[in-house]
Design an enzyme around this catalytic site. Structure first.
Site, short mmCIF file in Angstrom:
data_model
loop_
_atom_site.label_atom_id
_atom_site.label_comp_id
_atom_site.label_asym_id
_atom_site.label_seq_id
_atom_site.Cartn_x
_atom_site.Cartn_y
_atom_site.Cartn_z
CB THR A 103 -8.43 9.07 9.71
OG1 THR A 103 -8.39 9.84 8.83
CG2 THR A 103 -9.00 8.45 10.52
CG ASP A 104 -7.66 14.25 8.76
OD1 ASP A 104 -7.08 12.94 8.60
OD2 ASP A 104 -7.42 15.07 8.52
CE1 TYR B 269 -11.23 5.41 6.56
CE2 TYR B 269 -10.51 7.73 6.63
CZ TYR B 269 -10.38 6.57 6.63
OH TYR B 269 -8.31 6.68 6.59
CG LEU C 217 1.92 4.22 6.38
CD1 LEU C 217 2.54 5.56 6.40
CD2 LEU C 217 1.06 4.53 7.15
N GLY D 124 0.60 -1.02 0.07
CA GLY D 124 -0.11 0.43 -0.10
C GLY D 124 0.93 1.30 -0.15
N1 LIG Z 1 -4.11 7.62 2.82
C1 LIG Z 1 -4.81 8.43 3.63
O1 LIG Z 1 -4.74 10.30 2.85
C2 LIG Z 1 -5.39 8.47 5.16
C3 LIG Z 1 -5.58 9.10 5.19
C4 LIG Z 1 -5.24 9.12 7.14
C5 LIG Z 1 -5.62 8.50 8.01
N2 LIG Z 1 -5.02 6.63 6.45
C6 LIG Z 1 -4.56 5.85 7.53
O2 LIG Z 1 -3.99 5.16 7.34
C7 LIG Z 1 -3.67 3.78 6.88
C8 LIG Z 1 -2.31 3.34 5.64
O3 LIG Z 1 -3.32 3.78 4.41
P1 LIG Z 1 -3.15 3.52 2.83
O4 LIG Z 1 -3.40 5.50 2.16
O5 LIG Z 1 -1.32 2.93 2.93
O6 LIG Z 1 -4.14 3.24 2.42
P2 LIG Z 1 -3.33 2.16 1.36
O7 LIG Z 1 -2.44 2.08 0.21
O8 LIG Z 1 -5.21 1.74 0.95
O9 LIG Z 1 -2.94 0.51 1.52
C9 LIG Z 1 -3.70 -0.15 2.57
C10 LIG Z 1 -3.10 -1.40 1.81
O10 LIG Z 1 -3.84 -2.55 3.21
C11 LIG Z 1 -4.84 -3.67 2.22
N3 LIG Z 1 -5.45 -4.46 2.14
C12 LIG Z 1 -7.08 -3.90 2.21
N4 LIG Z 1 -7.56 -4.51 3.08
C13 LIG Z 1 -7.21 -5.29 3.34
C14 LIG Z 1 -7.73 -6.64 3.69
N5 LIG Z 1 -9.22 -6.72 3.91
N6 LIG Z 1 -6.87 -7.51 4.45
C15 LIG Z 1 -5.18 -7.46 4.60
N7 LIG Z 1 -4.75 -6.89 3.42
C16 LIG Z 1 -5.83 -5.23 3.35
C17 LIG Z 1 -4.35 -3.34 0.44
O11 LIG Z 1 -4.19 -4.23 -0.89
P3 LIG Z 1 -5.29 -3.79 -1.86
O12 LIG Z 1 -4.57 -2.36 -1.90
O13 LIG Z 1 -4.51 -5.09 -2.65
O14 LIG Z 1 -6.52 -3.56 -1.67
C18 LIG Z 1 -3.12 -1.73 0.30
O15 LIG Z 1 -2.03 -3.15 0.81
C19 LIG Z 1 -4.16 2.97 7.30
O16 LIG Z 1 -4.60 2.80 8.48
C20 LIG Z 1 -6.03 4.61 6.97
O17 LIG Z 1 -6.68 4.69 7.35
C21 LIG Z 1 -4.67 7.08 5.34
#
Ligand SMILES: NC(=O)c1ccc[n+]([C@@H]2O[C@H](COP(=O)([O-])OP(=O)(O)OC[C@H]3O[C@@H](n4cnc5c(N)ncnc54)[C@H](OP(=O)(O)O)[C@@H]3O)[C@@H](O)[C@H]2O)c1
Length: 292
Positions: free
Chosen positions: A101-102, A126, A12, A10
């Site tokens: 998250t914020d 969410y 992060l 993913g």
């Molecule tokens: N992105 C933002 O702006 C943001 C803001 C605030 C907080 N966050 C938090 O930060 C964290 C990381 O976010 P990110 O942007 O890195 O997310 P991301 O790019 O969507 O990465 C999530 C990862 O988890 C995997 N995943 C999803 N569902 C799954 C499941 N059921 N079982 C196992 N693996 C699964 C995804 O695989 P696939 O891609 O193959 O589905 C991907 O590798 C999360 O907790 C998110 O809520 C993110």
């Protein structure tokens, strides 16, 4: 340290994997092919095979608007999935690092950054599901790092799937479209690579607990877009709009800037300004594109 990293491909997760490896950590990356957080058995099997000291869980269902339509899925991944990972941690005595998250804050009447002690009041499915995940971690575990991040952008998803805001803006500009961006939601855009570095420092302290972890400064999404175009020397037609006219499926906080108070209290230096981090991201992005 022996670490199992869930969601290692993913946004992060990719930056954590490469930075932690470069620091000599014994990191085992797990993608959706190796672990399904919604399955208790899959979690215990995958984690017990590695026997880590720390499990880092970046897996989430984080498409904010889709969560409104797919609320069951939001809770399955962001709350029940977190419980399955926490149970696997208990089985092997590992600590857990989990992300929130914020958007756990409402931010309707706020104009100063939220500290960790502020009371959450999410306004979206969410946000509620992520807050439930936070409660699960705090209820089940003693050894945990719970880290709230905000407005993440990183190279992994941008190159593969074009998901993040920076890439979305640049795609729209290249298509010559008029771009409307909300100008009444204030946040701190944050580099996932900067977060990965701070996480490593945090683990080094061994101080468990709840942490806000974002770049410093703040802006609206509209100002974020303007800065992206300024750095890239582009002048697309960019229009500010208010959230109601924009009409997203999910409500979002008007103000969700996080104060990294607990990081500072742990002796960790403040993260750099979001504009500096963005400049470096765009520079690296151009270098990656040239290398391809
Ligand atoms: N992105 C933002 O702006 C943001 C803001 C605030 C907080 N966050 C938090 O930060 C964290 C990381 O976010 P990110 O942007 O890195 O997310 P991301 O790019 O969507 O990465 C999530 C990862 O988890 C995997 N995943 C999803 N569902 C799954 C499941 N059921 N079982 C196992 N693996 C699964 C995804 O695989 P696939 O891609 O193959 O589905 C991907 O590798 C999360 O907790 C998110 O809520 C993110």
């Amino acid at each position: 340290m022996r670490i199992a990293l869930i969601g290692s491909d993913g946004q992060l997760g990719t930056d954590i994997y490469s930075y932690f490896k470069s620091c000599g950590e014994d990191v085992y990356g797990l993608t959706i092919k190796d672990i399904e957080v919604c399955s208790k058995k899959s979690c215990s099997n995958a984690v017990l095979e590695i026997k880590p000291e720390l499990v880092i869980n970046t897996a989430a269902f984080n498409q904010v608007d889709r969560c409104e339509e797919e609320i069951n899925r939001a809770f399955e991944v962001n709350a029940a999935g977190v419980k399955n990972v926490a149970q696997a941690c208990l089985l092997c005595g590992a600590a857990m690092m989990h992300f929130s998250t914020d958007y756990v804050f409402g931010g309707y009447a706020q104009s100063v950054p939220f500290i960790e002690e502020d009371r959450p009041a999410p306004v979206s499915a969410y946000g509620v599901s992520k807050l439930a995940g936070e409660y699960v971690v705090g209820y089940m575990l003693k050894k945990y790092y719970l880290v709230r991040v905000s407005g993440l952008y990183g190279h992994a998803k941008s190159m593969d799937k074009g998901y993040n805001f920076v890439e979305l803006m640049l795609d729209m500009a290249s298509e010559g479209k008029e771009i409307k961006v909300v100008s009444d939601q204030t946040l701190t855009p944050t580099s996932s690579s900067d977060v990965a570095k701070k996480l490593h420092e945090l683990i080094g302290t061994g101080r468990y607990g709840l942490y806000h972890m974002t770049n410093t400064g703040s802006c609206t999404w509209y100002e974020f877009a303007r800065e992206i175009f300024k750095i890239c020397g582009l002048e697309p037609k960019l229009e500010p709009v208010d959230s109601i006219s924009f009409g997203s499926a999910a409500k979002r906080p008007y103000y969700s800037v996080l104060d990294n108070k607990n990081l500072r209290s742990s002796g960790i230096e403040e993260m750099r300004h979001w504009k500096q981090a963005l400049k470096d991201y765009i520079k690296e992005r151009d270098e990656l594109a040239c290398a391809q």
